[in-house]
Design a protein around this motif. Structure first.
Motif, mmCIF file in Angstrom:
data_model
loop_
_atom_site.group_PDB
_atom_site.id
_atom_site.type_symbol
_atom_site.label_atom_id
_atom_site.label_comp_id
_atom_site.label_asym_id
_atom_site.label_seq_id
_atom_site.Cartn_x
_atom_site.Cartn_y
_atom_site.Cartn_z
ATOM 1 N N HIS A 61 0.818 -1.208 0.000
ATOM 2 C CA HIS A 61 0.000 0.000 0.000
ATOM 3 C C HIS A 61 0.856 1.264 0.000
ATOM 4 O O HIS A 61 0.359 2.360 0.300
ATOM 5 N N LEU A 62 2.129 1.116 -0.350
ATOM 6 C CA LEU A 62 2.997 2.276 -0.487
ATOM 7 C C LEU A 62 2.663 3.041 -1.760
ATOM 8 O O LEU A 62 2.127 2.484 -2.726
ATOM 9 N N ARG A 63 3.006 4.320 -1.752
ATOM 10 C CA ARG A 63 2.812 5.119 -2.960
ATOM 11 C C ARG A 63 3.646 4.563 -4.108
ATOM 12 O O ARG A 63 4.794 4.186 -3.938
ATOM 13 N N ARG A 64 3.075 4.524 -5.288
ATOM 14 C CA ARG A 64 3.718 4.086 -6.528
ATOM 15 C C ARG A 64 4.251 2.652 -6.461
ATOM 16 O O ARG A 64 5.172 2.273 -7.185
ATOM 17 N N ALA A 65 3.630 1.846 -5.603
ATOM 18 C CA ALA A 65 4.061 0.449 -5.502
ATOM 19 C C ALA A 65 3.550 -0.340 -6.706
ATOM 20 O O ALA A 65 2.391 -0.218 -7.091
ATOM 21 N N PRO A 66 4.394 -1.163 -7.326
ATOM 22 C CA PRO A 66 3.948 -2.000 -8.444
ATOM 23 C C PRO A 66 3.151 -3.191 -7.928
ATOM 24 O O PRO A 66 3.097 -3.464 -6.723
ATOM 25 N N ASP A 67 2.556 -3.923 -8.851
ATOM 26 C CA ASP A 67 1.848 -5.151 -8.502
ATOM 27 C C ASP A 67 2.879 -6.261 -8.330
ATOM 28 O O ASP A 67 3.505 -6.693 -9.298
ATOM 29 N N VAL A 68 3.068 -6.699 -7.104
ATOM 30 C CA VAL A 68 4.077 -7.724 -6.825
ATOM 31 C C VAL A 68 3.437 -9.044 -6.403
ATOM 32 O O VAL A 68 4.151 -9.996 -6.085
ATOM 33 N N SER A 69 2.127 -9.122 -6.408
ATOM 34 C CA SER A 69 1.441 -10.289 -5.838
ATOM 35 C C SER A 69 1.746 -11.569 -6.610
ATOM 36 O O SER A 69 1.996 -12.618 -6.005
ATOM 37 N N THR A 70 1.756 -11.494 -7.939
ATOM 38 C CA THR A 70 2.013 -12.706 -8.737
ATOM 39 C C THR A 70 3.431 -13.217 -8.506
ATOM 40 O O THR A 70 3.645 -14.418 -8.302
ATOM 41 N N ALA A 71 4.395 -12.302 -8.519
ATOM 42 C CA ALA A 71 5.794 -12.697 -8.313
ATOM 43 C C ALA A 71 5.993 -13.272 -6.912
ATOM 44 O O ALA A 71 6.701 -14.273 -6.732
ATOM 45 N N CYS A 72 5.383 -12.661 -5.905
ATOM 46 C CA CYS A 72 5.555 -13.135 -4.530
ATOM 47 C C CYS A 72 4.867 -14.479 -4.312
ATOM 48 O O CYS A 72 5.395 -15.351 -3.601
ATOM 49 N N THR A 73 3.713 -14.665 -4.892
ATOM 50 C CA THR A 73 3.025 -15.949 -4.754
ATOM 51 C C THR A 73 3.849 -17.065 -5.375
ATOM 52 O O THR A 73 3.983 -18.157 -4.813
ATOM 53 N N ALA A 74 4.425 -16.784 -6.569
ATOM 54 C CA ALA A 74 5.271 -17.789 -7.218
ATOM 55 C C ALA A 74 6.512 -18.093 -6.402
ATOM 56 O O ALA A 74 6.976 -19.242 -6.346
#
Length: 400
Positions: A138-151
């Protein structure tokens, strides 16, 4: 994936005690002391706190966290240059200039380098960030990291609705692994690409591939083993060279998933996977056994280093001791091994040959190649004397 034993961290935020799941693929312990930092925190202040053992939970702009990490790296480099690194380089340059032989203090240089790298890793890993149960920042300008982290890390327990805290470096590792998994590593001499997974050593150094293409296959090549398959590269080479059945083993579940995906991409029906510590069970004797073990006899400091460091040469010696009982009468063993350990004075050639003999094996022939990676050409590297002399070999062994 993530260890089943959950660990947690806690910190105060707005006078409220917070806690979250601790994730560390580098096997770092949960930090005991955490302070909140943001865009107003200077790099000098962050570096001081990190050196003192305080972890920094980032609450500012996401891209500024990346810049702070770069600033910390620069300060570590400057500090090392002024202290241990300068001493190491001076000693290495002196010995290289004075002698054409391997310097006697090379082992000390190697261990000092590893200590410096470990300290650098500890400091940089103290910059943390929090992700929610879906790996969303929830940081400002944070990219979508959910797919990479789940993998990389697996699913979090959504029922518990717990957030997680991890180092910014581990997040970068997950994002980098996602890119490798998408674009692959091109193996030009083989005409294929290999797609590494997070936590599986990427075959970016693959000068040995040509050795496996040049070595003549045994006359009978019905069954081959690839011991410690990793990404599956060696098994792929054997399958493409016409070996009828290849059995690839590994103990790491991530490696097995990775190799399976690579085999499926290439539609290899003649390769089977088995989770095993070295040799497969209930398998026919092999006409050919290949292995590319870790090259350096030193203790790994993180899971990924198990592909590089083999404490006391345990895997190498275990592989050799078990080879004969799994080898068909006229079978061959192809051992891919660098002699860097010899130039670092961590192992002698005589020791290696004795291990062959004690395992009932004899050398049939050896194919050699020189490394092409940048560090072997870098004269400023404190270990340049050893790296520039390195040779990677395919040792063809048979029953003595």
């Amino acid at each position: 994936m993530l260890a089943t034993q959950k660990q947690y961290v806690q910190w105060f935020e707005n006078e409220t005690l917070r806690h979250a799941r601790w994730l560390s693929e580098s096997n770092h312990l949960p930090p005991a002391r955490i302070v909140l930092v943001d865009d107003k925190t200077t790099a000098d202040e962050a570096y001081r706190l990190a050196c003192e053992g305080t972890s920094l939970l980032w609450h500012g702009d996401f891209h500024n966290a990346r810049q702070l990490l770069q600033a910390l790296k620069r300060r570590i480099e400057r500090t090392n240059e002024r202290s241990e690194q300068r001493k190491i380089k001076k000693a290495a340059n002196k010995t290289v200039a004075e002698s054409s032989e391997t310097p006697k203090d090379i082992p000390n240089l190697f261990h000092q380098q590893r200590q410096i790298q470990a300290q650098r890793s500890r400091i940089l890993s103290r910059l943390l960030l929090e992700l929610d149960t879906d790996y969303v920042s929830h940081l400002r300008r944070a990219p979508d990291v959910s797919t990479a982290c789940t993998a990389a890390f697996g699913q979090l327990d959504k029922a518990a609705d717990e957030s997680c805290v991890l180092s910014f470096r581990d997040l970068q590792g997950a994002l980098g692994a996602a890119q490798w998994r998408e674009k692959g590593v091109s193996i030009e001499s083989l005409g294929v690409s290999i797609y590494p997974h997070y936590g599986v050593f990427a075959p970016t150094r693959h000068e040995y591939v040509q050795l496996l293409l040049d070595a003549p296959l045994p006359t009978v090549n019905n069954v081959a083993y690839d011991i410690g398959t990793g990404t599956g590269l060696l098994a792929i080479i054997l399958a493409q060279r016409g070996v009828k059945q290849v059995i690839a083993t590994d103990l790491n579940p991530r490696a097995l998933d990775c190799a399976s995906e690579n085999f499926t991409r290439l539609e290899l029906a003649n390769v089977k996977l088995q989770q095993a510590d070295l040799y497969p069970t209930d398998a026919p004797l092999a006409n050919l056994i290949v292995c590319n073990p870790p090259w350096l006899p030193a203790k790994p400091s993180s899971p990924l280093e198990y592909a590089v460091y083999d404490a006391n040469s345990t895997m190498l010696r275990g592989f050799l001791q078990g080879a004969k009982q799994h080898l068909a009468e006229q079978g061959e063993i192809w051992l891919i091994l660098s002699d860097l350990a010899e130039h670092l004075q961590l192992r002698t050639r005589e020791e290696l040959l004795d291990w062959f003999a004690n395992a009932g094996l004899a050398v049939k022939y050896r194919l050699d190649t020189k490394p092409k990676h940048g560090r072997s050409q870098d004269e400023t590297d404190p270990l340049f004397a050893a790296r520039s002399a390195e040779v990677t070999s395919l040792w063809c062994l048979q029953r003595a």
